[in-house]
Design a protein around this motif. Structure first.
Motif, PDB file in Angstrom:
ATOM      1  N   PHE A 160       5.361   1.981   4.410  1.00 31.40           N
ATOM      2  CA  PHE A 160       4.950   1.944   3.010  1.00 31.40           C
ATOM      3  C   PHE A 160       6.186   1.854   2.117  1.00 31.40           C
ATOM      4  O   PHE A 160       7.323   2.001   2.577  1.00 31.40           O
ATOM      5  N   PHE A 190      -8.717   9.306   1.140  1.00 33.22           N
ATOM      6  CA  PHE A 190      -8.013   8.703   2.267  1.00 33.22           C
ATOM      7  C   PHE A 190      -8.925   7.752   3.036  1.00 33.22           C
ATOM      8  O   PHE A 190     -10.125   7.979   3.190  1.00 33.22           O
ATOM      9  N   GLU A 199      -4.667   0.073   6.787  1.00 33.45           N
ATOM     10  CA  GLU A 199      -3.643   0.069   5.740  1.00 33.45           C
ATOM     11  C   GLU A 199      -2.751  -1.169   5.733  1.00 33.45           C
ATOM     12  O   GLU A 199      -1.932  -1.332   4.841  1.00 33.45           O
ATOM     13  N   GLN A 238      -1.287   2.188   1.030  1.00 37.13           N
ATOM     14  CA  GLN A 238      -1.994   3.450   1.173  1.00 37.13           C
ATOM     15  C   GLN A 238      -3.396   3.209   0.629  1.00 37.13           C
ATOM     16  O   GLN A 238      -3.572   2.914  -0.543  1.00 37.13           O
ATOM     17  N   ARG A 239      -4.388   3.337   1.500  1.00 40.28           N
ATOM     18  CA  ARG A 239      -5.727   2.937   1.113  1.00 40.28           C
ATOM     19  C   ARG A 239      -6.308   3.774  -0.019  1.00 40.28           C
ATOM     20  O   ARG A 239      -7.147   3.270  -0.789  1.00 40.28           O
ATOM     21  N   HIS A 272       0.433  10.182   8.613  1.00 40.91           N
ATOM     22  CA  HIS A 272       1.559   9.602   7.901  1.00 40.91           C
ATOM     23  C   HIS A 272       2.771  10.485   8.178  1.00 40.91           C
ATOM     24  O   HIS A 272       2.650  11.719   8.256  1.00 40.91           O
ATOM     25  N   SER A 281       2.542   4.894   8.193  1.00 44.88           N
ATOM     26  CA  SER A 281       1.329   5.281   8.899  1.00 44.88           C
ATOM     27  C   SER A 281       1.603   5.089  10.381  1.00 44.88           C
ATOM     28  O   SER A 281       2.092   4.038  10.803  1.00 44.88           O
TER      29      SER A 281
END
Length: 411
Positions: free
Chosen positions: A222, A42, A46, A104-105, A189, A228
């Motif tokens: 997302f 994580f 983002e 999403q990183r 999230h 997020s």
């Protein structure tokens, strides 16, 4: 202790490290990437800016990113009480990309890292750099493998792309305090369940607290039905709220009617709620004998304009260009050709961040009748084009922003 060699050693496999590795591989350089963690993992940051797409494309990683299925993004929306405004990045002053992605990183960073490996970088997860010896022509590091074996790496250059880990600043005593006040962020999230038509999922939503102009929230949609969600505020404000991290974040969101209404059906608990405090950072120098600091390893301002990944990519481009010139036999002035141009753009973002927390930038973007040409120039910087000096708000940021602040101040 065994010794390995490479042209360039990169500490960290986040966005700055992976794009730097891709640029270097396209130059024909051998590259070793040592990443302390195991991907996917994580990370925050983002919502990308369109300027970042130019570096992804130039590095040969565009197809990797496009085919990953991230959420398309074309702008930013802002809310403050009953006021609303939005910027479509395709309407910017600067030439170049006007769209990008919200990511999403964990997945995004993994895509870039494996793209760098596809291009020939030696990528090693769970390898940690524990010591570094600067040298103008042959810097060296000591690293530790997942099995606990120490080994040495000799390189021509070392690039620190370790992000908030800030490996070389710690090892070489380069850290210094940021001049920004201590702020914190609480974030998670959620499965947002926002009804169709109530929310433009192609834009990040930035919401200003109705009573505290320096408290703001991000909502980044997302492609999988989640968002997020985070709040940024001075640490003394965050300390007023008690309970678990989730309870604190929920209580803070409940104080903002527009945001709490939007998230009225949201399912919480899909990811732990996290908090970071005092994230702003700086260093004494962005380079030294045989090394340079990329992205957040050098300086991190603030998340409000999502500039972190773009700055990381820009630093990778500038550093690898300097390395290419060195291998071509040129004498490179790292201060003039790396640090200064990088900081020029960072300082443009800095002026916008300072105006945001002063509350004056809000008066600018929520102005009811802004000139289109001025708005498009501001839009360019919000889209990440903070190095385009044909834009007067880049070439002369503080003075021109100050004039706008006076013109847009409430009467």
């Amino acid at each position: 202790m065994r010794t390995e060699t490479t042209d360039v050693l990169i500490v960290g496999a986040g966005p700055a490290g992976s794009v730097a590795a891709a640029f270097l591989r396209r130059q024909g350089r051998s590259v070793m990437m040592l990443e302390r963690e195991q991907f996917p993992r994580f990370s925050i940051g983002e919502s990308l800016l369109p300027q970042s797409m130019e570096y992804i494309e130039a590095a040969g990683l565009l197809r990797d990113v496009v085919e990953a299925g991230f959420q398309y993004k074309n702008g930013a929306a802002f809310a403050w009480g009953e006021r609303r405004t939005e910027f479509d990045f395709r309407d910017k002053f600067s030439t170049g990309w006007g769209t990008t992605y919200q990511v999403q990183r964990a997945r995004f960073d993994e895509v870039l890292a494996h793209g760098a490996r596809r291009l020939g970088a030696d990528l090693r997860f769970r390898h940690e750099v524990t010591a570094m010896t600067p040298h103008p022509e042959s810097p060296g590091v000591t690293a530790r493998s997942p099995e606990g074996e120490d080994y040495a790496v000799q390189a021509r250059f070392v690039l620190d792309a370790s992000g908030f880990g800030r490996t070389l600043p710690r090892l070489l005593a380069l850290e210094q305090p940021s001049n920004f006040p201590a702020r914190g962020a609480i974030f998670t999230h959620v499965e947002d369940r926002i009804p169709v038509g109530e929310f433009d999922r192609e834009k990040i939503l930035i919401t200003v607290h109705p009573e505290h102009v320096d408290v703001w929230f991000w909502l980044i949609p997302f492609s999988n039905g989640r968002c997020s969600l985070g709040v940024v505020a001075r640490t003394d404000y965050l300390a007023q709220f008690e309970g678990s991290e989730m309870e604190r974040l929920q209580a803070i969101v409940a104080g903002v009617p527009s945001l709490s209404t939007l998230l009225r059906d949201a399912a919480w608990g899909v990811m732990p709620v996290r908090q970071i405090v005092g994230y702003a950072s700086n260093v004494k120098s962005l380079w030294g004998p045989g090394f340079a600091l990329l992205g957040n390893a050098g300086e991190f301002l603030d998340p409000v304009f999502s500039s972190g990944v773009t700055i990381a990519f820009k630093s990778a481009q500038l550093a690898t260009d300097a390395i290419a010139r060195t291998y071509a036999g040129e004498a490179v002035d790292w201060e003039a050709e790396y640090a200064k141009p990088l900081r020029d753009g960072v300082d443009t973002f800095r002026a916008f961040v300072e105006a945001w927390y002063a509350g004056t930038f809000q008066n600018i973007i929520f102005h009811p009748d802004p000139p289109v040409d001025v708005r498009n120039k501001i839009c360019s910087i919000l889209a990440g084009y903070a190095w385009d000096k044909s834009n007067p708000y880049v070439a002369d940021t503080k003075r021109r922003l100050g004039v706008l602040e006076e013109l847009c101040a409430p009467r």
